[in-house]
Every structure is written in structure tokens, then in C-alpha cells.
Write a protein that holds these residues in place. Sequence first.
Motif, PDB file in Angstrom:
ATOM      1  N   ARG A   1       0.875  -1.188   0.000  1.00 61.12           N
ATOM      2  CA  ARG A   1       0.000   0.000   0.000  1.00 61.12           C
ATOM      3  C   ARG A   1       0.902   1.224   0.000  1.00 61.12           C
ATOM      4  O   ARG A   1       1.824   1.298   0.803  1.00 61.12           O
ATOM      5  CB  ARG A   1      -0.892  -0.042   1.243  1.00 61.12           C
ATOM      6  CG  ARG A   1      -1.668   1.204   1.551  1.00 61.12           C
ATOM      7  CD  ARG A   1      -2.781   1.480   0.594  1.00 61.12           C
ATOM      8  NE  ARG A   1      -3.851   0.504   0.667  1.00 61.12           N
ATOM      9  CZ  ARG A   1      -4.924   0.560  -0.155  1.00 61.12           C
ATOM     10  NH1 ARG A   1      -5.030   1.520  -1.062  1.00 61.12           N
ATOM     11  NH2 ARG A   1      -5.868  -0.355  -0.068  1.00 61.12           N
ATOM     12  N   ARG A   2       0.616   2.154  -0.857  1.00 59.67           N
ATOM     13  CA  ARG A   2       1.404   3.396  -0.950  1.00 59.67           C
ATOM     14  C   ARG A   2       2.896   3.074  -1.117  1.00 59.67           C
ATOM     15  O   ARG A   2       3.762   3.759  -0.559  1.00 59.67           O
ATOM     16  CB  ARG A   2       1.174   4.283   0.282  1.00 59.67           C
ATOM     17  CG  ARG A   2      -0.249   4.832   0.359  1.00 59.67           C
ATOM     18  CD  ARG A   2      -0.506   5.602   1.631  1.00 59.67           C
ATOM     19  NE  ARG A   2      -1.691   6.435   1.536  1.00 59.67           N
ATOM     20  CZ  ARG A   2      -2.224   7.100   2.545  1.00 59.67           C
ATOM     21  NH1 ARG A   2      -1.695   7.056   3.738  1.00 59.67           N
ATOM     22  NH2 ARG A   2      -3.286   7.848   2.369  1.00 59.67           N
ATOM     23  N   GLY A   3       3.162   1.987  -1.812  1.00 57.96           N
ATOM     24  CA  GLY A   3       4.550   1.627  -2.116  1.00 57.96           C
ATOM     25  C   GLY A   3       5.321   1.002  -0.966  1.00 57.96           C
ATOM     26  O   GLY A   3       6.522   0.743  -1.096  1.00 57.96           O
TER      27      GLY A   3
ATOM     28  N   GLY B   1     -22.318   5.784   5.170  1.00 59.64           N
ATOM     29  CA  GLY B   1     -21.296   6.258   4.247  1.00 59.64           C
ATOM     30  C   GLY B   1     -20.284   5.170   3.945  1.00 59.64           C
ATOM     31  O   GLY B   1     -20.635   4.089   3.477  1.00 59.64           O
ATOM     32  N   MET B   2     -19.019   5.458   4.276  1.00 62.39           N
ATOM     33  CA  MET B   2     -17.918   4.577   3.860  1.00 62.39           C
ATOM     34  C   MET B   2     -18.026   3.147   4.410  1.00 62.39           C
ATOM     35  O   MET B   2     -17.887   2.180   3.641  1.00 62.39           O
ATOM     36  CB  MET B   2     -16.600   5.214   4.309  1.00 62.39           C
ATOM     37  CG  MET B   2     -15.377   4.427   3.904  1.00 62.39           C
ATOM     38  SD  MET B   2     -13.875   5.239   4.475  1.00 62.39           S
ATOM     39  CE  MET B   2     -13.977   4.971   6.239  1.00 62.39           C
ATOM     40  N   VAL B   3     -18.281   3.007   5.704  1.00 59.14           N
ATOM     41  CA  VAL B   3     -18.331   1.637   6.265  1.00 59.14           C
ATOM     42  C   VAL B   3     -19.511   0.864   5.665  1.00 59.14           C
ATOM     43  O   VAL B   3     -19.381  -0.308   5.285  1.00 59.14           O
ATOM     44  CB  VAL B   3     -18.412   1.663   7.811  1.00 59.14           C
ATOM     45  CG1 VAL B   3     -18.576   0.248   8.357  1.00 59.14           C
ATOM     46  CG2 VAL B   3     -17.152   2.288   8.404  1.00 59.14           C
TER      47      VAL B   3
ATOM     48  N   GLY C   1       1.846   1.997  -6.457  1.00 60.93           N
ATOM     49  CA  GLY C   1       2.272   1.668  -5.095  1.00 60.93           C
ATOM     50  C   GLY C   1       1.405   0.601  -4.460  1.00 60.93           C
ATOM     51  O   GLY C   1       1.424   0.392  -3.246  1.00 60.93           O
ATOM     52  N   LYS C   2       0.594  -0.066  -5.264  1.00 57.26           N
ATOM     53  CA  LYS C   2      -0.213  -1.191  -4.792  1.00 57.26           C
ATOM     54  C   LYS C   2      -0.469  -2.081  -6.003  1.00 57.26           C
ATOM     55  O   LYS C   2      -0.245  -1.657  -7.148  1.00 57.26           O
ATOM     56  CB  LYS C   2      -1.536  -0.715  -4.169  1.00 57.26           C
ATOM     57  CG  LYS C   2      -2.447   0.011  -5.142  1.00 57.26           C
ATOM     58  CD  LYS C   2      -3.776   0.405  -4.520  1.00 57.26           C
ATOM     59  CE  LYS C   2      -4.661   1.077  -5.574  1.00 57.26           C
ATOM     60  NZ  LYS C   2      -5.954   1.496  -5.100  1.00 57.26           N
ATOM     61  N   SER C   3      -0.957  -3.282  -5.746  1.00 54.08           N
ATOM     62  CA  SER C   3      -1.137  -4.198  -6.867  1.00 54.08           C
ATOM     63  C   SER C   3      -2.464  -3.950  -7.577  1.00 54.08           C
ATOM     64  O   SER C   3      -3.509  -3.907  -6.920  1.00 54.08           O
ATOM     65  CB  SER C   3      -1.126  -5.643  -6.364  1.00 54.08           C
ATOM     66  OG  SER C   3       0.051  -5.861  -5.648  1.00 54.08           O
TER      67      SER C   3
HETATM   68  C1  GRG Z   1     -12.353  -0.800   5.854  1.00 57.20           C
HETATM   69  C2  GRG Z   1     -14.151   0.688   6.816  1.00 57.20           C
HETATM   70  C3  GRG Z   1     -13.334   0.293   5.680  1.00 57.20           C
HETATM   71  C4  GRG Z   1     -13.499   0.941   4.538  1.00 57.20           C
HETATM   72  C5  GRG Z   1     -12.657   0.715   3.388  1.00 57.20           C
HETATM   73  C6  GRG Z   1     -11.677   3.294   1.287  1.00 57.20           C
HETATM   74  C7  GRG Z   1     -12.006   1.869   1.389  1.00 57.20           C
HETATM   75  C8  GRG Z   1     -13.157   1.503   2.235  1.00 57.20           C
HETATM   76  C9  GRG Z   1     -11.275   0.912   0.832  1.00 57.20           C
HETATM   77  C10 GRG Z   1     -10.058   1.169   0.060  1.00 57.20           C
HETATM   78  C11 GRG Z   1     -10.042   0.249  -1.103  1.00 57.20           C
HETATM   79  C12 GRG Z   1     -10.098   0.960  -2.370  1.00 57.20           C
HETATM   80  C13 GRG Z   1      -9.030   0.643  -3.330  1.00 57.20           C
HETATM   81  C14 GRG Z   1     -11.054   1.827  -2.609  1.00 57.20           C
HETATM   82  C15 GRG Z   1     -11.148   2.508  -3.874  1.00 57.20           C
HETATM   83  C16 GRG Z   1     -10.822   3.969  -3.896  1.00 57.20           C
HETATM   84  C17 GRG Z   1      -9.865   4.387  -2.900  1.00 57.20           C
HETATM   85  C18 GRG Z   1     -10.403   4.833  -1.637  1.00 57.20           C
HETATM   86  C19 GRG Z   1      -8.569   4.370  -3.198  1.00 57.20           C
HETATM   87  C20 GRG Z   1      -7.516   4.815  -2.292  1.00 57.20           C
HETATM   88  O1  GRG Z   1      -7.550   6.202  -2.153  1.00 57.20           O
HETATM   89  P1  GRG Z   1      -6.414   7.142  -2.761  1.00 57.20           P
HETATM   90  O2  GRG Z   1      -6.187   6.792  -4.207  1.00 57.20           O
HETATM   91  O3  GRG Z   1      -5.151   6.644  -1.935  1.00 57.20           O
HETATM   92  O4  GRG Z   1      -6.751   8.552  -2.450  1.00 57.20           O
HETATM   93  P2  GRG Z   1      -3.872   7.445  -1.395  1.00 57.20           P
HETATM   94  O5  GRG Z   1      -2.904   6.351  -1.020  1.00 57.20           O
HETATM   95  O6  GRG Z   1      -3.354   8.333  -2.476  1.00 57.20           O
HETATM   96  O7  GRG Z   1      -4.343   8.212  -0.203  1.00 57.20           O
END
Ligand code: GRG
Length: 298
Positions: A99-101, A156-158, A238-240
Motif C-alpha cells: 500500500r502506498r509503495g 457512508g464509507m463503512v 504503489g499497490k497491486s
Molecule cells: C475498511 C471501513 C473500511 C473501509 C474501506 C476506502 C475503502 C473503504 C477501501 C479502500 C479500497 C479501495 C481501493 C477503494 C477505492 C478507492 C480508494 C479509496 C482508493 C484509495 O484512495 P487514494 O487513491 O489513496 O486517495 P492514497 O494512497 O493516495 O491516499
Amino acid sequence: MTPFELHVYLDDRKLLVEKHLESLIPSGQKPPQRLNAAIRHSLLGGGGKRLRPILVLASAEAVGGRVADLLPFACAMECIHTYSLIHDDLPAMDDDDLRRGVPTCHKAFDEATAILAGDALLTFAFELASTPIAGRSDGAVLAMIAQLARDAGIHGMVGGQMLDIQGENREITLAELQNIHIHKTGALIRAACLIGATLGGADETAIRHLNRYGEAFGLAFQITDDILDVVGDKRIMGKSPGNDQKKNKASYPALMGLPQARQEARNMVDEAMEALSSFPSAADPLRALASQLLDRTH
Ligand code: GRG
């Protein structure tokens, strides 16, 4: 007039946010050492675009608000986002190594520490968001804390993450997928714009427009994320990539093909731009952020 240079703006805002986060989180030498080290690893160790805090600051600026006043709330959004990434990467969810490299939190530490680092970031976010803001009433700040709780939580997110997990290994419709995206990713992004606008001192009309901008931006962001999952480069991201296919998850490219998914992202960016049509040049950072979504590489 010199054209607006997004990369200069982004570098500056990113630095501001990271310096503030750096000053807030205790060093890994301070007790509880392992927890602090894990938090620092995920929050500061690998970077990240800092998109959500930058949206808070840019939305406040668009309505004449002061960046320094919004910095604690902006950092609170990054803490919530980072907690969600830590938990999303756990074996019980996406089971990711990178994650994030850098190695994901549970890989660099262990699962229990990663769960606690996420929990600590979530609760710390609300401590940060409670920082008084000059010129704003405590009631206004309180209303935005409640907004953040709603958009990060059940509705929302959760909630969106739950729907996402339940959508694995089954066919879902485009409307269902859109609903997942709106909640899982879109809610926090929209909240960033709404909160930045409100605490930046916007009137009701401007708040409505910036909320609409955030909604369209959030959906465009997730569609481009789906596209990157198909065509992205692991070294840049920075991620797969390939997660959606691996987990048999629906995505925009899977449901409608890449060209149409790209068109949907363009439509959403157009909507975001339209929402800003009555704003002055102070909204140029928001305009530039929306248009560069279509060229995202990470
Ligand atoms: C576990 C409660 C809980 C929620 C998870 C945000 C999320 C919900 C999961 C992340 C998985 C994912 C790839 C979601 C798609 C969009 C996203 C949020 C990508 C990551 O955000 P960026 O691109 O990342 O802003 P950086 O690393 O740049 O902050």
C-alpha cells in the motif's frame, strides 16, 4: 495571467498536510511505541496523494476561507482515510501486501497492531476535528463533526464497504455498483468538499454547489480507480492492480467495457466542472483537480 499550475499547488498543500500530521502523531520512540510506529508507517511512511485533506482546503479557499484554520479538520479526514486503508488491506478484507509503495500495516507489523492502528486513527480523527475554528461557532464545527461521522460510518464509507463485500462473487447491476461507489469512496470525498465549504464560510448556495462537485468528483474518482485496477502500473500505483478481477468484484470496466467506463468518468468530471460554473478563480484548484482525474496514473 499565468495558467494555474496544479502540481505546484498540490506539492504545496501536500507538504502542509504532511508537516501538520508529522507534528501531531507521537514518534515511534514514545509509548505505546509499537502503536505509534505502526500509525506513522501507514500515515507517513509511504506518502499518499492527500486528496481528501486537499479537497477540504481547496473547497474552503474557493469560498474565501483560510487554509490554516481548516488544517486540523483536513488532517482528520486523512486519518480516517488511512484507517480505512489499513483495515481494507487486512486478510479478512482485501488481504493486500503493498500500500502506498510500502508493506501494508499488518505485513510490516501484525494483524492486531494494524487493527489497533486503524482504530486509533479513527478516534484521533474526531479529536482533531473538534479543534475550534476562529470565526466559526462551536455549533457549526459540531455539525460538521456529525457530518463526518455520518459519511465515514453506517450510511457512508463503512456501509459502502459492507455492500462491496456482499457484492463479491455475484452479479450486480450498474445501479448497485454505483450505490457501492457513492458510499464506499464517494461519501468521504463529498464530505471533504462540504465540510471545507461550510467551515470556510460559504453561503447555502455555494455549499450546495460544492456538495454537488464533491458527489460528481467522488464518482469520477472511483470510476478512474476501477479503470486503473485494469490498466494501472504497480510501480506507479504503489499497490497491486487486478484486485477487482482477483476478488471477482464488479467494476465499471467489467460492467460496460473500458471505453464506456472512460466516457462515464468524463461525464462525471463535466458535472463537477458545471457545479463550479458560478465560482471565481479561487475555485481553480478544484477545477484543475477534477480535470486531472481523467489522466490519473495512481
Ligand atoms: C475498511 C471501513 C473500511 C473501509 C474501506 C476506502 C475503502 C473503504 C477501501 C479502500 C479500497 C479501495 C481501493 C477503494 C477505492 C478507492 C480508494 C479509496 C482508493 C484509495 O484512495 P487514494 O487513491 O489513496 O486517495 P492514497 O494512497 O493516495 O491516499
